[in-house]
Design a protein around this motif. Structure first.
Motif, PDB file in Angstrom:
ATOM      1  N   GLY A   1       0.598  -1.217   0.059  1.00  0.00           N
ATOM      2  CA  GLY A   1      -0.100   0.612  -0.107  1.00  0.00           C
ATOM      3  C   GLY A   1       1.224   0.983  -0.142  1.00  0.00           C
ATOM      4  O   GLY A   1       0.842   2.602  -0.953  1.00  0.00           O
ATOM      5  N   THR A   2       2.010   1.144   1.005  1.00  0.00           N
ATOM      6  CA  THR A   2       3.188   2.640   1.005  1.00  0.00           C
ATOM      7  C   THR A   2       3.420   2.951  -1.095  1.00  0.00           C
ATOM      8  O   THR A   2       3.521   4.040  -0.754  1.00  0.00           O
ATOM      9  N   LEU A   3       3.786   1.483  -0.876  1.00  0.00           N
ATOM     10  CA  LEU A   3       4.183   1.946  -2.277  1.00  0.00           C
ATOM     11  C   LEU A   3       3.123   2.198  -3.591  1.00  0.00           C
ATOM     12  O   LEU A   3       3.513   3.338  -4.336  1.00  0.00           O
ATOM     13  N   ASN A   4       2.043   1.514  -3.610  1.00  0.00           N
ATOM     14  CA  ASN A   4       1.056   1.739  -4.422  1.00  0.00           C
ATOM     15  C   ASN A   4       1.075   3.583  -4.494  1.00  0.00           C
ATOM     16  O   ASN A   4       0.774   3.966  -5.298  1.00  0.00           O
ATOM     17  N   ARG A   5       0.713   4.375  -3.063  1.00  0.00           N
ATOM     18  CA  ARG A   5       0.391   5.262  -2.937  1.00  0.00           C
ATOM     19  C   ARG A   5       2.036   6.232  -3.722  1.00  0.00           C
ATOM     20  O   ARG A   5       1.455   7.156  -3.657  1.00  0.00           O
ATOM     21  N   ALA A   6       3.423   6.005  -3.073  1.00  0.00           N
ATOM     22  CA  ALA A   6       4.152   6.802  -3.208  1.00  0.00           C
ATOM     23  C   ALA A   6       4.478   6.533  -4.945  1.00  0.00           C
ATOM     24  O   ALA A   6       4.473   7.661  -5.796  1.00  0.00           O
ATOM     25  N   ARG A   7       3.726   5.540  -5.255  1.00  0.00           N
ATOM     26  CA  ARG A   7       4.311   5.427  -7.475  1.00  0.00           C
ATOM     27  C   ARG A   7       2.915   6.252  -7.531  1.00  0.00           C
ATOM     28  O   ARG A   7       3.446   7.781  -8.003  1.00  0.00           O
ATOM     29  N   GLU A   8       2.097   6.348  -7.357  1.00  0.00           N
ATOM     30  CA  GLU A   8       0.891   7.626  -7.316  1.00  0.00           C
ATOM     31  C   GLU A   8       1.315   8.731  -7.221  1.00  0.00           C
ATOM     32  O   GLU A   8       0.766  10.484  -7.807  1.00  0.00           O
ATOM     33  N   ALA A   9       1.941   9.703  -6.727  1.00  0.00           N
ATOM     34  CA  ALA A   9       2.282  10.603  -5.702  1.00  0.00           C
ATOM     35  C   ALA A   9       3.991  10.749  -6.210  1.00  0.00           C
ATOM     36  O   ALA A   9       4.566  11.706  -6.780  1.00  0.00           O
ATOM     37  N   GLY A  10       4.103  10.049  -7.325  1.00  0.00           N
ATOM     38  CA  GLY A  10       5.827  10.136  -8.332  1.00  0.00           C
ATOM     39  C   GLY A  10       7.174  10.585  -7.609  1.00  0.00           C
ATOM     40  O   GLY A  10       7.753  11.021  -7.889  1.00  0.00           O
ATOM     41  N   VAL A  11       6.734   9.562  -6.266  1.00  0.00           N
ATOM     42  CA  VAL A  11       7.973   9.856  -4.948  1.00  0.00           C
ATOM     43  C   VAL A  11       8.807   8.534  -5.847  1.00  0.00           C
ATOM     44  O   VAL A  11       8.170   7.315  -6.510  1.00  0.00           O
ATOM     45  N   LEU A  12       9.521   8.802  -5.892  1.00  0.00           N
ATOM     46  CA  LEU A  12      11.256   7.556  -6.119  1.00  0.00           C
ATOM     47  C   LEU A  12      11.506   7.323  -5.629  1.00  0.00           C
ATOM     48  O   LEU A  12      12.728   6.226  -5.670  1.00  0.00           O
TER      49      LEU A  12
END
Length: 74
Positions: free
Chosen positions: A6-17
């Motif tokens: 879940g953390t990784l999915n949200r990070a991807r959605e937010a454009g976090v690298l």
């Protein structure tokens, strides 16, 4: 695994690298025997997705916040 997914999915959605890794002090990136200790390191979202845990019953957590302040390879 669900927390990290879940953390990784949200990070991807937010454009976090990059993500910060929290783990046991003796836990290596891919196993306990791995000399590359995970805790306190910054990893790309792709690296973190490849190794969301390193062993059964692993306590690894990614975050608790993504690291949007890191924009280039550490």
């Amino acid at each position: 695994m669900a927390y990290n997914a879940g953390t990784l999915n949200r990070a991807r959605e937010a454009g976090v690298l990059h993500m910060e890794v929290f783990d046991g002090a003796d836990c290596g990136w891919t196993s306990h025997q791995d000399p590359d200790k995970a805790t306190g390191t910054l990893r790309t979202v792709e690296e973190a997705a490849a190794w969301p845990i390193s062993h059964p019953r692993c306590g690894r957590a990614l975050g608790p916040l993504p690291r949007p302040d890191v924009t280039v390879e550490a």
